[in-house]
Design a protein around this motif. Sequence first.
Motif, PDB file in Angstrom:
ATOM      1  N   GLY A   1      -2.759  58.437  21.098  1.00  0.00           N
ATOM      2  CA  GLY A   1      -3.043  57.224  21.557  1.00  0.00           C
ATOM      3  C   GLY A   1      -2.194  57.086  22.904  1.00  0.00           C
ATOM      4  N   SER A   2      -1.561  58.092  23.395  1.00  0.00           N
ATOM      5  CA  SER A   2      -0.472  57.750  24.577  1.00  0.00           C
ATOM      6  C   SER A   2      -1.341  57.555  26.037  1.00  0.00           C
ATOM      7  CB  SER A   2       0.289  58.869  24.779  1.00  0.00           C
ATOM      8  OG  SER A   2       1.110  58.652  26.004  1.00  0.00           O
ATOM      9  N   VAL A   3      -0.992  56.539  26.697  1.00  0.00           N
ATOM     10  CA  VAL A   3      -1.619  56.166  28.027  1.00  0.00           C
ATOM     11  C   VAL A   3      -1.668  57.455  28.923  1.00  0.00           C
ATOM     12  CG1 VAL A   3      -1.902  54.760  30.029  1.00  0.00           C
ATOM     13  CG2 VAL A   3      -1.521  53.621  27.683  1.00  0.00           C
ATOM     14  N   ARG A   4      -0.234  57.652  29.092  1.00  0.00           N
ATOM     15  CA  ARG A   4      -0.009  59.048  29.871  1.00  0.00           C
ATOM     16  C   ARG A   4       0.327  60.007  28.851  1.00  0.00           C
ATOM     17  NH1 ARG A   4       4.861  61.303  31.810  1.00  0.00           N
ATOM     18  NH2 ARG A   4       6.119  59.563  30.920  1.00  0.00           N
ATOM     19  N   GLU A   5      -0.278  61.403  29.222  1.00  0.00           N
ATOM     20  CA  GLU A   5      -0.285  62.371  28.305  1.00  0.00           C
ATOM     21  C   GLU A   5       0.765  63.336  28.665  1.00  0.00           C
ATOM     22  OE1 GLU A   5      -3.971  64.048  26.221  1.00  0.00           O
ATOM     23  OE2 GLU A   5      -4.030  64.628  28.201  1.00  0.00           O
ATOM     24  N   SER A   6       1.735  63.493  27.681  1.00  0.00           N
ATOM     25  CA  SER A   6       2.897  64.330  28.072  1.00  0.00           C
ATOM     26  C   SER A   6       3.495  65.006  26.621  1.00  0.00           C
ATOM     27  CB  SER A   6       4.175  63.643  28.489  1.00  0.00           C
ATOM     28  OG  SER A   6       4.537  62.654  27.346  1.00  0.00           O
ATOM     29  N   SER A   7       4.073  66.368  27.027  1.00  0.00           N
ATOM     30  CA  SER A   7       4.810  67.032  25.886  1.00  0.00           C
ATOM     31  C   SER A   7       6.265  67.200  26.402  1.00  0.00           C
ATOM     32  CB  SER A   7       4.056  68.238  25.579  1.00  0.00           C
ATOM     33  OG  SER A   7       2.879  68.308  25.067  1.00  0.00           O
ATOM     34  N   ARG A   8       7.223  66.843  25.408  1.00  0.00           N
ATOM     35  CA  ARG A   8       8.676  67.028  25.862  1.00  0.00           C
ATOM     36  C   ARG A   8       9.273  67.737  24.704  1.00  0.00           C
ATOM     37  NH1 ARG A   8      12.533  62.680  28.400  1.00  0.00           N
ATOM     38  NH2 ARG A   8      12.028  61.393  26.441  1.00  0.00           N
ATOM     39  N   LEU A   9      10.254  68.675  24.985  1.00  0.00           N
ATOM     40  CA  LEU A   9      11.495  68.948  24.060  1.00  0.00           C
ATOM     41  C   LEU A   9      12.720  68.850  24.709  1.00  0.00           C
ATOM     42  CD1 LEU A   9       8.972  71.232  23.643  1.00  0.00           C
ATOM     43  CD2 LEU A   9      10.564  72.306  22.232  1.00  0.00           C
ATOM     44  N   ARG A  10      13.686  68.323  23.943  1.00  0.00           N
ATOM     45  CA  ARG A  10      15.096  68.059  24.457  1.00  0.00           C
ATOM     46  C   ARG A  10      15.922  68.621  23.186  1.00  0.00           C
ATOM     47  NH1 ARG A  10      16.643  62.196  26.204  1.00  0.00           N
ATOM     48  NH2 ARG A  10      18.396  63.361  27.337  1.00  0.00           N
ATOM     49  N   ILE A  11      16.914  69.568  23.619  1.00  0.00           N
ATOM     50  CA  ILE A  11      17.809  70.073  22.736  1.00  0.00           C
ATOM     51  C   ILE A  11      19.054  69.862  23.325  1.00  0.00           C
ATOM     52  CG2 ILE A  11      18.040  72.072  21.219  1.00  0.00           C
ATOM     53  CD1 ILE A  11      15.491  73.201  22.013  1.00  0.00           C
ATOM     54  N   ALA A  12      20.063  69.496  22.523  1.00  0.00           N
ATOM     55  CA  ALA A  12      21.487  69.452  22.784  1.00  0.00           C
ATOM     56  C   ALA A  12      22.049  70.466  21.961  1.00  0.00           C
ATOM     57  CB  ALA A  12      22.146  68.297  22.416  1.00  0.00           C
TER      58      ALA A  12
ATOM     59  N   GLU B   1      25.790  73.107  22.037  1.00  0.00           N
ATOM     60  CA  GLU B   1      27.384  72.972  22.091  1.00  0.00           C
ATOM     61  C   GLU B   1      27.324  73.081  23.684  1.00  0.00           C
ATOM     62  OE1 GLU B   1      29.033  75.642  19.587  1.00  0.00           O
ATOM     63  OE2 GLU B   1      30.968  74.885  20.527  1.00  0.00           O
ATOM     64  N   HIS B   2      26.915  74.218  24.148  1.00  0.00           N
ATOM     65  CA  HIS B   2      27.335  74.661  25.657  1.00  0.00           C
ATOM     66  C   HIS B   2      26.486  74.108  26.780  1.00  0.00           C
ATOM     67  CE1 HIS B   2      30.518  76.740  23.701  1.00  0.00           C
ATOM     68  NE2 HIS B   2      29.622  77.554  23.382  1.00  0.00           N
ATOM     69  N   PHE B   3      25.186  73.676  26.371  1.00  0.00           N
ATOM     70  CA  PHE B   3      24.509  73.175  27.453  1.00  0.00           C
ATOM     71  C   PHE B   3      23.163  72.209  26.725  1.00  0.00           C
ATOM     72  CE2 PHE B   3      22.495  77.554  26.644  1.00  0.00           C
ATOM     73  CZ  PHE B   3      21.249  77.102  26.396  1.00  0.00           C
ATOM     74  N   SER B   4      22.785  71.218  27.647  1.00  0.00           N
ATOM     75  CA  SER B   4      21.530  70.589  26.870  1.00  0.00           C
ATOM     76  C   SER B   4      20.069  71.327  27.653  1.00  0.00           C
ATOM     77  CB  SER B   4      21.509  69.188  27.547  1.00  0.00           C
ATOM     78  OG  SER B   4      22.646  68.666  26.343  1.00  0.00           O
ATOM     79  N   ALA B   5      19.098  71.209  27.103  1.00  0.00           N
ATOM     80  CA  ALA B   5      17.962  71.895  27.761  1.00  0.00           C
ATOM     81  C   ALA B   5      16.695  70.823  27.593  1.00  0.00           C
ATOM     82  CB  ALA B   5      17.305  73.024  26.907  1.00  0.00           C
ATOM     83  N   GLU B   6      16.221  70.670  28.621  1.00  0.00           N
ATOM     84  CA  GLU B   6      15.028  69.861  28.583  1.00  0.00           C
ATOM     85  C   GLU B   6      13.559  70.225  29.177  1.00  0.00           C
ATOM     86  OE1 GLU B   6      15.733  65.795  29.820  1.00  0.00           O
ATOM     87  OE2 GLU B   6      13.622  65.103  30.063  1.00  0.00           O
ATOM     88  N   SER B   7      12.502  70.221  28.451  1.00  0.00           N
ATOM     89  CA  SER B   7      11.338  70.807  29.050  1.00  0.00           C
ATOM     90  C   SER B   7      10.688  70.050  29.974  1.00  0.00           C
ATOM     91  CB  SER B   7      10.375  70.962  27.900  1.00  0.00           C
ATOM     92  OG  SER B   7       9.696  69.774  27.485  1.00  0.00           O
ATOM     93  N   SER B   8       9.663  70.840  30.606  1.00  0.00           N
ATOM     94  CA  SER B   8       8.695  70.051  31.652  1.00  0.00           C
ATOM     95  C   SER B   8       8.101  68.912  30.633  1.00  0.00           C
ATOM     96  CB  SER B   8       7.658  70.873  32.403  1.00  0.00           C
ATOM     97  OG  SER B   8       6.822  71.163  31.321  1.00  0.00           O
ATOM     98  N   GLN B   9       7.266  68.091  31.225  1.00  0.00           N
ATOM     99  CA  GLN B   9       6.551  67.135  30.508  1.00  0.00           C
ATOM    100  C   GLN B   9       4.981  67.329  30.734  1.00  0.00           C
ATOM    101  OE1 GLN B   9       7.548  62.998  30.358  1.00  0.00           O
ATOM    102  NE2 GLN B   9       9.850  63.612  31.140  1.00  0.00           N
ATOM    103  N   SER B  10       4.850  68.624  31.324  1.00  0.00           N
ATOM    104  CA  SER B  10       3.256  68.987  31.119  1.00  0.00           C
ATOM    105  C   SER B  10       2.707  69.102  29.832  1.00  0.00           C
ATOM    106  CB  SER B  10       3.181  70.498  31.818  1.00  0.00           C
ATOM    107  OG  SER B  10       2.123  70.997  31.432  1.00  0.00           O
ATOM    108  N   PRO B  11       1.693  68.345  29.531  1.00  0.00           N
ATOM    109  CA  PRO B  11       1.296  68.005  28.290  1.00  0.00           C
ATOM    110  C   PRO B  11       0.818  69.534  27.653  1.00  0.00           C
ATOM    111  CG  PRO B  11      -0.364  67.009  29.741  1.00  0.00           C
ATOM    112  CD  PRO B  11       0.649  67.400  30.502  1.00  0.00           C
TER     113      PRO B  11
END
Length: 360
Positions: A236-247, A249-259
């Motif tokens: 039911g999201s108005v804007r479609e997105s998919s996202r992964l964020r992982i913290a 120890e040595h870096f943080s990673a964040e995906s694109s928001q492409s659904p």
Amino acid sequence: MSDPLRVAVVGLGVGFSHLAAYRELPELYELAAVCDPLEPKLDLARGILGVPRSFTSFDDLLACDDIDVVNVCTPPDLHLPMVTALLERDLHVVCEKPLAGSLAEVDALAACERESRARLMPIFQYRFGRGIARLRRLLEAGLAGRPYVASVETWWRRGADYYAVPWRGRFDSELGGICVSHAIHAHDLLQSLLGPIERVYARVATRVNEIETEDCAAVTLEFGSGALATLTATLGSVRESSRLRIAFEHFSAESSQSPYQPGSEPWTLEPATAEAAARIDAALDDFEPGPELYAGQFAAFHAALARGDAPPVTVADARAAIELVTAIYHSSRTGEAVALPLGPDHPLYAGWIPERGAEG
Ligand SMILES: NC(=O)c1ccc[n+]([C@@H]2O[C@H](COP(=O)([O-])OP(=O)(O)OC[C@H]3O[C@@H](n4cnc5c(N)ncnc54)[C@H](O)[C@@H]3O)[C@@H](O)[C@H]2O)c1
């Protein structure tokens, strides 16, 4: 094994995307046949894509003796009988998600694959993205350190037009809702990165559409590594997105928001220190990503078959995804946390669908 491999596609909805991906790999695969009960779809495949043979009956396709690989892209309740019949004929199988509707069924398919001379590859094409391949390389090089926490969002939009297709939105034919059909991709990505899950607490609900299956979910996970994660999913999201964020120890990673391509670039990596940044740059210096999505998964399958290796996505990977689904339903119904792994003694081992005798 002939080279290129002769491939047939059964079920021409997303099956057309499979055909298009194979056409990107002419040295590896030759389009040999399509199968669907709907003649106009067969006409399209023959006319536009030049597929030489077509069948309205799966049994007729099964009788062919000059096909190497069959892609099963039919509605989910047909996956188990079709994949079983193909493996018994020693034909390699690529099967869309969800591979099957219970841990018992996945274990039966694993046994069937062991008996067969052919291999079975479940589809998880989001794994084949350049962003996630970059991250995977850093994990394999041991540069991430400990994973601390992750969050995964599958915020998509589906309405009445989508559910007008009769097999969707029903447990007996779709096998489940957003956890089985949609968010399974992003959840698989997380599992493929962080490894085995030890504990699951979940609530699922049907809030958006008038359907039998769930279309919203909120889940917390504890991994064997000690990492914690939250999963949220809605149709039911108005804007479609998919996202992964992982913290880590040595870096943080964040995906694109492409659904539909969260494994693809741009992924953002934020190193904790200048030293970590230098190690990351060095590790990625000669990084050359391969093809993405379906074409990436099919190319890797061909290479694995040629080497005699396990497919790039295995039945064990599909089992992990189905195990998480099983735990999510059980936790949501009982209000309790579920400890993994799950075996034949679990109350939902035979399935989560109430009509099939699982708990209500
Ligand atoms: N990996 C992904 O990103 C992705 C995307 C969409 C769908 N899927 C999966 O692909 C599968 C199909 O979904 P869809 O959206 O393409 O469905 P769809 O309804 O659009 O297409 C399914 C096709 O299968 C055909 N079919 C039905 N019974 C058949 C039979 N006995 N023999 C041969 N063909 C038969 C139908 O006529 C139809 O053309 C589902 O498992 C779905 O979850 C995966």
